[in-house]
Enzyme design. Structure first.
Site, PDB file in Angstrom:
ATOM      1  N   ALA A  53      85.536  56.301  26.568  1.00 24.19           N
ATOM      2  CA  ALA A  53      86.567  57.348  26.608  1.00 24.19           C
ATOM      3  C   ALA A  53      86.198  58.586  25.797  1.00 24.19           C
ATOM      4  O   ALA A  53      86.516  59.715  26.196  1.00 24.19           O
ATOM      5  CB  ALA A  53      87.896  56.777  26.110  1.00 24.19           C
ATOM      6  N   HIS A  54      85.493  58.380  24.674  1.00 23.75           N
ATOM      7  CA  HIS A  54      85.331  59.528  23.761  1.00 23.75           C
ATOM      8  C   HIS A  54      84.280  60.542  24.204  1.00 23.75           C
ATOM      9  O   HIS A  54      84.070  61.556  23.537  1.00 23.75           O
ATOM     10  CB  HIS A  54      85.072  59.047  22.327  1.00 23.75           C
ATOM     11  CG  HIS A  54      83.665  58.598  22.036  1.00 23.75           C
ATOM     12  ND1 HIS A  54      82.744  59.402  21.420  1.00 23.75           N
ATOM     13  CD2 HIS A  54      83.033  57.429  22.272  1.00 23.75           C
ATOM     14  CE1 HIS A  54      81.595  58.745  21.269  1.00 23.75           C
ATOM     15  NE2 HIS A  54      81.751  57.537  21.784  1.00 23.75           N
ATOM     16  N   ASN A  93      71.676  61.673  27.539  1.00 24.88           N
ATOM     17  CA  ASN A  93      72.505  62.290  26.506  1.00 24.88           C
ATOM     18  C   ASN A  93      71.795  63.381  25.717  1.00 24.88           C
ATOM     19  O   ASN A  93      72.435  64.166  25.041  1.00 24.88           O
ATOM     20  CB  ASN A  93      73.028  61.209  25.551  1.00 24.88           C
ATOM     21  CG  ASN A  93      71.962  60.221  25.150  1.00 24.88           C
ATOM     22  OD1 ASN A  93      71.384  59.535  25.998  1.00 24.88           O
ATOM     23  ND2 ASN A  93      71.677  60.136  23.881  1.00 24.88           N
ATOM     24  N   CYS A 152      65.100  65.275  10.987  1.00 23.85           N
ATOM     25  CA  CYS A 152      65.974  65.443   9.830  1.00 23.85           C
ATOM     26  C   CYS A 152      67.437  65.191  10.147  1.00 23.85           C
ATOM     27  O   CYS A 152      68.245  64.936   9.278  1.00 23.85           O
ATOM     28  CB  CYS A 152      65.821  66.837   9.240  1.00 23.85           C
ATOM     29  SG  CYS A 152      66.433  68.135  10.322  1.00 23.85           S
ATOM     30  N   GLN A 174      77.573  59.647  30.163  1.00 20.80           N
ATOM     31  CA  GLN A 174      77.516  61.115  30.098  1.00 20.80           C
ATOM     32  C   GLN A 174      77.907  61.787  31.405  1.00 20.80           C
ATOM     33  O   GLN A 174      78.231  62.978  31.426  1.00 20.80           O
ATOM     34  CB  GLN A 174      76.103  61.578  29.704  1.00 20.80           C
ATOM     35  CG  GLN A 174      75.693  61.210  28.283  1.00 20.80           C
ATOM     36  CD  GLN A 174      76.397  62.056  27.228  1.00 20.80           C
ATOM     37  OE1 GLN A 174      76.995  63.100  27.510  1.00 20.80           O
ATOM     38  NE2 GLN A 174      76.348  61.591  25.989  1.00 20.80           N
ATOM     39  N   THR A 208      78.544  51.180  23.807  1.00 22.71           N
ATOM     40  CA  THR A 208      77.531  50.359  23.140  1.00 22.71           C
ATOM     41  C   THR A 208      77.798  48.898  23.483  1.00 22.71           C
ATOM     42  O   THR A 208      76.889  48.155  23.879  1.00 22.71           O
ATOM     43  CB  THR A 208      77.578  50.572  21.609  1.00 22.71           C
ATOM     44  OG1 THR A 208      77.244  51.927  21.328  1.00 22.71           O
ATOM     45  CG2 THR A 208      76.607  49.648  20.885  1.00 22.71           C
ATOM     46  N   THR A 260      92.047  40.963  21.551  1.00 22.62           N
ATOM     47  CA  THR A 260      93.272  41.680  21.905  1.00 22.62           C
ATOM     48  C   THR A 260      92.931  43.092  22.351  1.00 22.62           C
ATOM     49  O   THR A 260      92.148  43.782  21.686  1.00 22.62           O
ATOM     50  CB  THR A 260      94.218  41.713  20.687  1.00 22.62           C
ATOM     51  OG1 THR A 260      94.534  40.371  20.334  1.00 22.62           O
ATOM     52  CG2 THR A 260      95.488  42.482  21.002  1.00 22.62           C
TER      53      THR A 260
END
Ligand SMILES: *Cc1c(COP(=O)(O)O)cnc(C)c1O
Length: 407
Positions: free
Chosen positions: A205-206, A156, A331, A184, A77, A245
């Site tokens: 990374a995730h 995605n 939803c 992706q 992001t 940092t």
């Protein structure tokens, strides 16, 4: 082996961390905890060395020339924000036109919206019913005011893979920068910033079995040298492009995730593709009126996005709680509209609502696939058995010809 529910099959949202990544990160929490910007002692030097190694590994995975082209961020992001806003601001005197597509991640689309408020012109290119953008459309949209084109590597929601190489040829020829949200696709489909003429690329990374909260922006340093204005002011870290940092522990994990991808990505791909086909075949064997969303071949191995006609998405999601998946239905998300990606591909609201995204990953198994296939086909059948519309369809009544009472 016993199956543990809910089965995680939402690997486009995030991936579970690989235990090997966790092992690599461990010492960096408590023992080697230095600040990579500390120049006066071994704690700092150690951290800095680890970070520089990580830059090289990540650069290597995406075909970058040097680790110096990797800017660490908090995730994709932030990388997307930095790429779009940073480039728009730096090159404002050259032009104020940006080209992107309607199916980008919100981090790109919302950055574009912000830039529009600040006076930028943004062209949002459409996609075909297969979810793919036509490079010719990119070519036609470029003007002498265009400074940046931003197109994602793989979507995605529907997993479609965009023709980045072809688009890169066009942007390079026209002297326009190309940004790619590669989140992706990295390690899962061929991606090489040098070969594809990509000038900026966002990764995180995730989505590749690493930790959350750490990402990178690739920023080309030569032919052309890309410049951008930092969006975070501070100590001038990351060559002045991103202060703050560094998350050394996260960066070490990110590196390990990239190394595993480099070594095992191909084998993962084959196995994951096998599981996806197994699931798709099992669904098609038991159910009719199942629509595959997105291109049949040009898609991520782990993505199966299907709409189940005559089934309400909300009802289906409730019925299949034993599997963790996403739906194109409202939803499951904060907004009221069904998936803007599916709508952009021309799907009607009904079918967008009845879509399920299965995201298969490294840690799924054939047993889980079989369990999910049985669960989903059983529940869809049950819901359809209660649906008067499905009954009418089975009797050969053309539902589109019916005049419904206003409600
Ligand atoms: C997940 C995702 C992002 C956002 O990445 P974060 O690291 O979670 O901020 C951006 N683009 C795409 C295509 C994604 O799938």
């Amino acid at each position: 082996m016993a199956i543990k529910t809910p089965i995680y099959m939402d690997n486009h949202a995030t991936t579970p961390m690989d235990p090997r990544v966790f092992e690599a990160m461990k010492p960096w929490f408590l023992e080697t905890f230095g600040n990579a910007a500390s120049r006066t002692h071994a704690y700092g030097w150690q951290a800095e060395a680890a970070v520089e190694d990580a830059r090289d590994t990540i650069a290597d995975l995406i075909g970058a020339k040097t680790g110096k082209e990797i800017v660490f961020t908090s995730g994709a992001t932030e990388s997307n924000n930095l790429a779009l806003k940073g480039v728009a601001e730096y090159y404002a005197s050259k032009g104020n036109h940006i080209i992107t597509t309607v199916i980008e991640h919100k981090a790109v689309l919302d950055s574009c919206k912000r830039l529009q408020k600040q006076g930028c012109d943004v062209t949002y290119l459409p996609v075909g019913t297969d979810g793919i953008v036509d490079p010719d459309d990119v070519k036609k949209a470029i003007t002498d005011k265009t400074v940046l084109v931003s197109v994602m590597l793989a979507n995605n929601e529907v997993g479609t893979i965009q023709p980045i190489g072809e688009i890169g040829k066009i942007t390079r020829e026209r002297g326009v920068l190309l940004h790619c949200d590669a989140v992706q696709g990295v390690g899962k489909t061929p991606f090489d910033v040098t070969e594809m003429n990509v000038d900026l690329a966002s990764i995180t990374a995730h989505k590749m079995y690493g930790p959350k909260g750490v990402g990178a922006l690739y920023v080309r340093r030569s032919k052309p040298r890309v410049r951008l204005v930092a969006q975070m002011d501070g100590g001038g870290h990351e060559r002045g492009m991103r202060s703050g940092t560094l998350n050394v522990t996260g960066i070490v994990g990110f590196e390990k995730a990239c190394k595993i991808m480099k070594e095992e990505g191909k084998a993962d791909h084959e196995r994951i593709l096998g599981m996806r086909e197994r699931l798709h075949k099992a669904i098609n064997a038991k159910l009719d009126e199942v629509i595959l969303n997105g291109h049949a071949e040009k898609r991520l191995a782990g993505n199966l996005n299907v709409s189940f006609s005559f089934v309400e998405g909300e009802g289906l999601m409730m019925a299949i709680k034993d599997v963790a998946v996403s739906s194109g239905s409202a939803c499951t998300s904060a907004s009221l509209e069904p998936s803007y990606v599916l709508r952009a591909m021309g799907l009607d609201e009904e079918l967008a609502h009845s879509s399920i995204r299965f995201g298969i990953g490294r840690f799924n198994t054939d047993e889980e696939i079989d369990f999910v296939a049985d669960l989903v086909t059983g529940k869809v059948q049950k819901l359809r058995d209660m649906s008067p519309l499905y009954e009418m369809h089975k009797e050969g009544i053309d539902l589109k010809s019916i005049q419904w009472a206003a409600h």
